[in-house]
Write a protein that holds these residues in place. Structure first.
Motif, PDB file in Angstrom:
ATOM      1  N   SER A 126       0.825  -1.215   0.000  1.00  0.00           N
ATOM      2  CA  SER A 126       0.000   0.000   0.000  1.00  0.00           C
ATOM      3  C   SER A 126       0.855   1.258   0.000  1.00  0.00           C
ATOM      4  CB  SER A 126      -0.926   0.020   1.227  1.00  0.00           C
ATOM      5  OG  SER A 126      -1.856  -1.037   1.169  1.00  0.00           O
ATOM      6  N   LYS A 127       2.126   1.087   0.304  1.00  0.00           N
ATOM      7  CA  LYS A 127       3.087   2.196   0.259  1.00  0.00           C
ATOM      8  C   LYS A 127       2.620   3.387   1.097  1.00  0.00           C
ATOM      9  CE  LYS A 127       4.980   0.778  -4.206  1.00  0.00           C
ATOM     10  NZ  LYS A 127       5.273   1.154  -5.595  1.00  0.00           N
ATOM     11  N   LEU A 128       2.367   3.092   2.358  1.00  0.00           N
ATOM     12  CA  LEU A 128       1.931   4.127   3.290  1.00  0.00           C
ATOM     13  C   LEU A 128       3.133   4.934   3.777  1.00  0.00           C
ATOM     14  CD1 LEU A 128      -0.507   1.911   5.371  1.00  0.00           C
ATOM     15  CD2 LEU A 128      -1.118   3.539   3.577  1.00  0.00           C
ATOM     16  N   PRO A 129       2.985   6.226   4.011  1.00  0.00           N
ATOM     17  CA  PRO A 129       4.100   7.036   4.536  1.00  0.00           C
ATOM     18  C   PRO A 129       4.383   6.678   5.994  1.00  0.00           C
ATOM     19  CG  PRO A 129       2.106   8.341   4.478  1.00  0.00           C
ATOM     20  CD  PRO A 129       1.765   7.036   3.803  1.00  0.00           C
ATOM     21  N   GLN A 130       5.504   7.160   6.507  1.00  0.00           N
ATOM     22  CA  GLN A 130       5.925   6.849   7.877  1.00  0.00           C
ATOM     23  C   GLN A 130       5.120   7.680   8.869  1.00  0.00           C
ATOM     24  OE1 GLN A 130       7.294   4.505   9.107  1.00  0.00           O
ATOM     25  NE2 GLN A 130       8.588   4.933  10.870  1.00  0.00           N
ATOM     26  N   SER A 131       3.885   7.243   9.087  1.00  0.00           N
ATOM     27  CA  SER A 131       2.983   7.876  10.046  1.00  0.00           C
ATOM     28  C   SER A 131       2.165   6.761  10.676  1.00  0.00           C
ATOM     29  CB  SER A 131       2.071   8.892   9.336  1.00  0.00           C
ATOM     30  OG  SER A 131       1.151   9.458  10.245  1.00  0.00           O
ATOM     31  N   ILE A 132       2.380   6.507  11.956  1.00  0.00           N
ATOM     32  CA  ILE A 132       1.746   5.364  12.608  1.00  0.00           C
ATOM     33  C   ILE A 132       0.226   5.519  12.597  1.00  0.00           C
ATOM     34  CG2 ILE A 132       1.722   6.267  14.971  1.00  0.00           C
ATOM     35  CD1 ILE A 132       2.787   3.415  15.793  1.00  0.00           C
ATOM     36  N   ASN A 133      -0.490   4.398  12.422  1.00  0.00           N
ATOM     37  CA  ASN A 133      -1.944   4.411  12.392  1.00  0.00           C
ATOM     38  C   ASN A 133      -2.480   3.270  13.250  1.00  0.00           C
ATOM     39  OD1 ASN A 133      -1.501   2.096  10.832  1.00  0.00           O
ATOM     40  ND2 ASN A 133      -1.842   3.178   8.890  1.00  0.00           N
ATOM     41  N   ASN A 134      -3.793   3.173  13.368  1.00  0.00           N
ATOM     42  CA  ASN A 134      -4.392   2.139  14.213  1.00  0.00           C
ATOM     43  C   ASN A 134      -4.020   0.739  13.760  1.00  0.00           C
ATOM     44  OD1 ASN A 134      -5.579   4.178  15.647  1.00  0.00           O
ATOM     45  ND2 ASN A 134      -7.684   3.718  15.058  1.00  0.00           N
ATOM     46  N   TYR A 135      -4.001   0.526  12.440  1.00  0.00           N
ATOM     47  CA  TYR A 135      -3.707  -0.805  11.921  1.00  0.00           C
ATOM     48  C   TYR A 135      -2.303  -1.252  12.305  1.00  0.00           C
ATOM     49  CZ  TYR A 135      -3.353  -4.743   8.716  1.00  0.00           C
ATOM     50  OH  TYR A 135      -3.183  -5.999   8.186  1.00  0.00           O
ATOM     51  N   SER A 136      -1.325  -0.383  12.102  1.00  0.00           N
ATOM     52  CA  SER A 136       0.062  -0.753  12.393  1.00  0.00           C
ATOM     53  C   SER A 136       0.292  -0.927  13.894  1.00  0.00           C
ATOM     54  CB  SER A 136       1.029   0.286  11.819  1.00  0.00           C
ATOM     55  OG  SER A 136       0.747   1.578  12.303  1.00  0.00           O
ATOM     56  N   LEU A 137      -0.385  -0.115  14.710  1.00  0.00           N
ATOM     57  CA  LEU A 137      -0.270  -0.262  16.153  1.00  0.00           C
ATOM     58  C   LEU A 137      -0.892  -1.582  16.607  1.00  0.00           C
ATOM     59  CD1 LEU A 137       0.543   0.891  18.889  1.00  0.00           C
ATOM     60  CD2 LEU A 137      -1.634   2.127  18.947  1.00  0.00           C
ATOM     61  N   HIS A 138      -2.047  -1.917  16.057  1.00  0.00           N
ATOM     62  CA  HIS A 138      -2.712  -3.174  16.394  1.00  0.00           C
ATOM     63  C   HIS A 138      -1.830  -4.361  16.008  1.00  0.00           C
ATOM     64  CE1 HIS A 138      -6.623  -5.772  15.997  1.00  0.00           C
ATOM     65  NE2 HIS A 138      -5.907  -6.079  17.058  1.00  0.00           N
ATOM     66  N   LEU A 139      -1.265  -4.321  14.807  1.00  0.00           N
ATOM     67  CA  LEU A 139      -0.396  -5.405  14.348  1.00  0.00           C
ATOM     68  C   LEU A 139       0.824  -5.539  15.249  1.00  0.00           C
ATOM     69  CD1 LEU A 139       0.298  -7.519  12.156  1.00  0.00           C
ATOM     70  CD2 LEU A 139       1.454  -5.676  10.903  1.00  0.00           C
ATOM     71  N   HIS A 156       8.413   5.150   4.542  1.00  0.00           N
ATOM     72  CA  HIS A 156       7.547   4.013   4.206  1.00  0.00           C
ATOM     73  C   HIS A 156       7.219   3.353   5.536  1.00  0.00           C
ATOM     74  CE1 HIS A 156       6.867   0.205   1.492  1.00  0.00           C
ATOM     75  NE2 HIS A 156       5.773   0.595   2.146  1.00  0.00           N
ATOM     76  N   LEU A 157       5.942   3.213   5.855  1.00  0.00           N
ATOM     77  CA  LEU A 157       5.524   2.803   7.188  1.00  0.00           C
ATOM     78  C   LEU A 157       6.243   1.548   7.674  1.00  0.00           C
ATOM     79  CD1 LEU A 157       3.733   3.264   9.621  1.00  0.00           C
ATOM     80  CD2 LEU A 157       1.894   2.034   8.442  1.00  0.00           C
ATOM     81  N   HIS A 158       6.904   1.685   8.821  1.00  0.00           N
ATOM     82  CA  HIS A 158       7.620   0.557   9.412  1.00  0.00           C
ATOM     83  C   HIS A 158       7.811   0.805  10.908  1.00  0.00           C
ATOM     84  CE1 HIS A 158      10.827   3.485   8.638  1.00  0.00           C
ATOM     85  NE2 HIS A 158      11.553   2.874   9.569  1.00  0.00           N
ATOM     86  N   LEU A 159       7.928  -0.281  11.649  1.00  0.00           N
ATOM     87  CA  LEU A 159       8.283  -0.239  13.063  1.00  0.00           C
ATOM     88  C   LEU A 159       9.453  -1.182  13.272  1.00  0.00           C
ATOM     89  CD1 LEU A 159       4.865  -0.248  12.902  1.00  0.00           C
ATOM     90  CD2 LEU A 159       5.230   0.413  15.277  1.00  0.00           C
ATOM     91  N   HIS A 160      10.200  -0.962  14.333  1.00  0.00           N
ATOM     92  CA  HIS A 160      11.370  -1.775  14.644  1.00  0.00           C
ATOM     93  C   HIS A 160      11.047  -2.754  15.773  1.00  0.00           C
ATOM     94  CE1 HIS A 160      14.232   0.889  12.429  1.00  0.00           C
ATOM     95  NE2 HIS A 160      13.289   1.780  12.690  1.00  0.00           N
TER      96      HIS A 160
END
Length: 233
Positions: free
Chosen positions: A138-151, A179-183
């Motif tokens: 989906s090529k989301l920018p580096q801005s955390i959202n509910n979906y990424s936090l839930h995952l 590009h949205l990512h977490l470590h």
């Protein structure tokens, strides 16, 4: 691919059983080591360069010269929120050998969970340092959202290790890729913040009372509360 459901989530972990592994821990570490043996990293992380500083807060100091000298050149950003730019480096452009595996669960199966990927960080800053890449195509920018936090919370609960750490940094806070990512990685040291004194604020939110930096603490005690916690953000 790693498939999981509520039965795989672990809420009770202990530093007295630091060597305990879940199915997720076992697969993840095994696959990560295989990637290391294929020389997919820019260097090998040396955990012996970790020092615990004296004092009340017991901070951890890490000497990692290789990350400063051998990592991919970071992009330059001037705003916290910037649109995704496909002409710049992003995680769809990395060697697919750097992918560890895809994730699938009842929580995100209807949203194309095969697009949720774990990948190595080729310039590791800790043991088993890797990346959570939510909805990568989906090529989301580096801005955390509910979906990424839930995952990310799901991944945290899949581990039986108290050493598992997950972190996020935005653009202009040393994020080097828009590009949205977490470590996530394993830090085998108990930290002051795990047992520090907190003050109740509201709902599941507490305020850290005694620490050099201000912060909030959120308590998650059961899986049925996970969506409520994510919606706070």
């Amino acid at each position: 691919m790693f498939k999981y459901n509520d039965d795989n989530f672990i809420f009770d972990v202990s530093w007295t059983s630091i060597s305990t592994h879940s199915k997720f821990d076992e697969l993840f570490k095994k696959t990560w080591i295989e990637k290391e043996e294929k020389n997919l990293f820019r260097y090998k992380y040396k955990s012996q360069n970790v020092v615990r500083l004296p004092g009340k807060y017991q901070f951890i100091k890490v000497l990692n010269i290789d990350r400063a000298t051998k990592r991919r050149t970071p992009a330059s950003f001037h705003k916290v929120l910037q649109p995704f730019d496909d002409s710049l480096f992003n995680f769809t452009k990395i060697n697919h050998e750097e992918y560890l595996f895809k994730l699938e669960s009842p929580y995100n199966s209807c949203e194309n969970s095969s697009d949720d990927i774990l990948a190595i960080n080729s310039s590791p800053l800790g043991d088993f340092h890797s990346l959570i890449l939510p909805k990568i195509s989906s090529k989301l920018p580096q801005s955390i959202n509910n979906y990424s936090l839930h995952l990310s919370l799901q991944i945290l609960l899949l581990s039986a290790s108290p050493a598992m750490r997950i972190g996020y940094n935005s653009l202009c806070a040393y994020a080097s890729v828009n590009h949205l990512h977490l470590h996530f990685y394993y830090l085998p040291y108990k930290m002051y913040l795990e047992t520090c004194e907190v003050e109740y604020l509201s709902g599941s939110c507490y305020i850290i009372k005694d620490y050099p930096g201000k912060g909030f603490v959120f308590f998650l005690c059961s899986i049925d509360k996970i969506l409520d916690l994510v919606r706070i953000f």
